[in-house]
Write an enzyme that holds these catalytic residues in place. Structure first.
Site, mmCIF file in Angstrom:
data_model
loop_
_atom_site.group_PDB
_atom_site.id
_atom_site.type_symbol
_atom_site.label_atom_id
_atom_site.label_comp_id
_atom_site.label_asym_id
_atom_site.label_seq_id
_atom_site.Cartn_x
_atom_site.Cartn_y
_atom_site.Cartn_z
ATOM 1 N N ASP A 1 49.483 41.889 25.685
ATOM 2 C CA ASP A 1 48.433 42.880 25.371
ATOM 3 C C ASP A 1 48.881 43.791 24.219
ATOM 4 O O ASP A 1 48.057 44.465 23.615
ATOM 5 C CB ASP A 1 48.160 43.767 26.597
ATOM 6 C CG ASP A 1 47.501 43.009 27.749
ATOM 7 O OD1 ASP A 1 47.173 41.823 27.578
ATOM 8 O OD2 ASP A 1 47.293 43.625 28.821
ATOM 9 N N LYS B 1 37.668 28.930 30.383
ATOM 10 C CA LYS B 1 37.685 29.649 31.659
ATOM 11 C C LYS B 1 36.714 28.999 32.639
ATOM 12 O O LYS B 1 35.559 28.744 32.276
ATOM 13 C CB LYS B 1 37.249 31.096 31.361
ATOM 14 C CG LYS B 1 37.843 32.169 32.208
ATOM 15 C CD LYS B 1 39.300 32.092 32.316
ATOM 16 C CE LYS B 1 40.056 33.300 32.695
ATOM 17 N NZ LYS B 1 41.486 33.000 32.841
ATOM 18 N N HIS C 1 46.856 38.914 23.582
ATOM 19 C CA HIS C 1 46.122 38.472 24.775
ATOM 20 C C HIS C 1 44.724 39.083 24.845
ATOM 21 O O HIS C 1 44.585 40.299 24.922
ATOM 22 C CB HIS C 1 46.936 38.906 26.004
ATOM 23 C CG HIS C 1 46.345 38.539 27.310
ATOM 24 N ND1 HIS C 1 46.046 39.471 28.278
ATOM 25 C CD2 HIS C 1 45.998 37.333 27.827
ATOM 26 C CE1 HIS C 1 45.553 38.859 29.332
ATOM 27 N NE2 HIS C 1 45.510 37.561 29.089
ATOM 28 N N ARG C 2 43.709 38.232 24.802
ATOM 29 C CA ARG C 2 42.299 38.677 24.738
ATOM 30 C C ARG C 2 42.109 39.588 23.512
ATOM 31 O O ARG C 2 41.378 40.580 23.574
ATOM 32 C CB ARG C 2 41.872 39.397 26.016
ATOM 33 C CG ARG C 2 42.233 38.664 27.302
ATOM 34 C CD ARG C 2 41.807 39.412 28.557
ATOM 35 N NE ARG C 2 42.441 38.853 29.756
ATOM 36 C CZ ARG C 2 42.398 39.399 30.964
ATOM 37 N NH1 ARG C 2 41.711 40.507 31.160
ATOM 38 N NH2 ARG C 2 43.004 38.846 31.983
ATOM 39 N N GLU D 1 41.158 29.724 25.558
ATOM 40 C CA GLU D 1 41.261 29.343 26.973
ATOM 41 C C GLU D 1 39.887 28.994 27.530
ATOM 42 O O GLU D 1 38.963 29.815 27.514
ATOM 43 C CB GLU D 1 41.872 30.466 27.816
ATOM 44 C CG GLU D 1 41.952 30.016 29.281
ATOM 45 C CD GLU D 1 42.455 31.058 30.265
ATOM 46 O OE1 GLU D 1 43.023 32.085 29.845
ATOM 47 O OE2 GLU D 1 42.253 30.824 31.469
ATOM 48 N N ASP E 1 39.047 34.002 25.880
ATOM 49 C CA ASP E 1 38.549 33.258 27.039
ATOM 50 C C ASP E 1 37.123 32.845 26.739
ATOM 51 O O ASP E 1 36.315 33.695 26.329
ATOM 52 C CB ASP E 1 38.559 34.162 28.276
ATOM 53 C CG ASP E 1 39.950 34.673 28.584
ATOM 54 O OD1 ASP E 1 40.791 33.880 29.023
ATOM 55 O OD2 ASP E 1 40.202 35.874 28.349
ATOM 56 N N GLU F 1 44.458 35.338 21.643
ATOM 57 C CA GLU F 1 43.938 34.485 22.713
ATOM 58 C C GLU F 1 42.533 34.937 23.061
ATOM 59 O O GLU F 1 42.246 36.146 23.027
ATOM 60 C CB GLU F 1 44.863 34.613 23.928
ATOM 61 C CG GLU F 1 44.568 33.644 25.053
ATOM 62 C CD GLU F 1 44.022 34.277 26.329
ATOM 63 O OE1 GLU F 1 43.903 33.572 27.327
ATOM 64 O OE2 GLU F 1 43.695 35.486 26.316
ATOM 65 N N HIS G 1 36.165 37.139 29.720
ATOM 66 C CA HIS G 1 37.167 36.691 30.695
ATOM 67 C C HIS G 1 36.599 36.406 32.086
ATOM 68 O O HIS G 1 36.824 35.344 32.658
ATOM 69 C CB HIS G 1 38.285 37.736 30.799
ATOM 70 C CG HIS G 1 39.341 37.362 31.792
ATOM 71 N ND1 HIS G 1 39.263 37.666 33.137
ATOM 72 C CD2 HIS G 1 40.503 36.669 31.642
ATOM 73 C CE1 HIS G 1 40.330 37.199 33.763
ATOM 74 N NE2 HIS G 1 41.102 36.587 32.890
HETATM 75 O O1 G3P Z 1 46.611 32.930 28.060
HETATM 76 C C1 G3P Z 1 47.046 33.085 29.355
HETATM 77 C C2 G3P Z 1 46.372 34.148 30.149
HETATM 78 O O2 G3P Z 1 45.282 34.643 29.455
HETATM 79 C C3 G3P Z 1 45.961 33.639 31.481
HETATM 80 O O3 G3P Z 1 45.480 34.632 32.338
HETATM 81 O O4 G3P Z 1 43.674 35.783 33.537
HETATM 82 O O5 G3P Z 1 44.461 36.673 31.391
HETATM 83 O O6 G3P Z 1 43.112 34.606 31.441
HETATM 84 P P1 G3P Z 1 44.119 35.455 32.157
HETATM 85 CA CA CA Z 2 43.046 34.131 29.160
#
Ligand code: G3P
Ligand code: CA
Length: 272
Positions: free
Chosen positions: A266, A142, A39-40, A140, A68, A66, A81
């Site tokens: 994470d 955003k 994640h990120r 993603e 953003d 992932e 993000h």
């Molecule tokens: O990939 C899903 C997740 O990243 C969504 O929430 O706020 O971390 O972008 P957020």
């Molecule tokens: Ca995200």
């Protein structure tokens, strides 16, 4: 006699297994594998949405990371993000009001730990350049309502990097804004898309599920919404599920038990 027939059958079954081509066995294994999605980037270990976090994701053998994406004042797709740079850099202001040069001058690492000083806000282009063929990437979009035309720009970047065709490493585009997901899908239908679902008590209705399945390959909800029933409904609609965001081993195990296809976390090492 019965025993002889049963031994014969067992031997035949085993021979079948032995003679299954190696590639078929490998493909079947990969198909059933639960994907680890950093994640990120591996943001538990390095500053989110930086090259350091993506490198860590690859080192930790996550299947995808992932990111953003948003757009700079001068129309460059950048990886960050929040809609402001305040939390994750030493600067301040809205992403959409800063040029690429201004964004690139910021330090996106020190806030996390001093050893990451000098990390920059990456561009989508440099991420695709560096990780094409080395890692899957879950992109993603955003706050797309702030960035008219962002879907087309992302599609162009993917085409420029020859990532618009099916590829060994998965490229997926997702958003909480489902209009944006559909816009992207209509521009570049060869790249699979996913719908992100924020936590809501009502869950996902049958109408929504049918609608999603008309264009999306993934439904990616908050982990708090996931149980076996939701996983089955998504599978019954020929889609896959990658819930978010796992930050402890207990929730990772619960999601694995529920039968999810991938986990956004994470901490890639929590998915075992
Ligand atoms: O990939 C899903 C997740 O990243 C969504 O929430 O706020 O971390 O972008 P957020
Ligand atoms: Ca995200």
């Amino acid at each position: 006699m019965k025993k002889f027939v049963s031994a014969l059958l067992t031997a035949a079954m085993m021979a079948g297994l032995f003679f299954q081509p190696v590639e078929t066995v490998q493909a079947e294994k990969n198909e059933n594998k639960v994907l680890t999605i950093a994640h990120r980037g591996a943001s538990g270990y390095a500053p989110e949405n930086t090259m350091a976090a993506f490198e860590k994701s690859v080192d930790m053998k996550a299947d995808l990371f992932e990111i953003d994406v948003q757009m700079s004042k001068d129309g460059e797709i950048v990886v960050i993000h929040d809609t402001t740079v305040d939390r994750t850099t030493n600067g301040s202001g809205k992403v959409k009001k800063l040029t690429l040069e201004e964004l690139r001058s910021l330090d996106a690492g020190s806030w996390f730990r001093e050893e990451f000083a000098g990390e920059k806000i990456p561009t989508l282009s440099e991420v695709l350049d560096k990780y094409r063929g080395k890692s899957g990437i879950l992109i993603e979009i955003k706050s797309p309502s702030l960035y008219p035309g962002i879907e087309k720009k992302i599609a162009e970047e993917l085409k420029e990097h020859n990532l618009h065709k099916p590829h060994n490493e998965k490229i997926i585009v997702q958003s909480f804004n489902h209009d944006s997901v559909q816009t992207f899908h209509s521009i570049l239908p060869s790249v699979p898309v996913g719908v992100l679902i924020g936590y809501n008590e009502a869950g996902i209705s049958s109408e929504e599920m049918n609608e999603f399945s008309s264009y999306a390959e993934y439904v990616n909800p908050s982990k708090k919404m996931v149980d076996e029933d939701l996983v089955d409904r998504i599978h019954d609609h020929d889609m896959e599920i990658h819930p978010w965001t796992v930050r402890d081993r207990k929730s990772a195990d619960a999601l694995l038990d529920a039968g999810v296809d991938g986990i956004i976390t994470d901490y890639p090492d929590y998915i075992e």
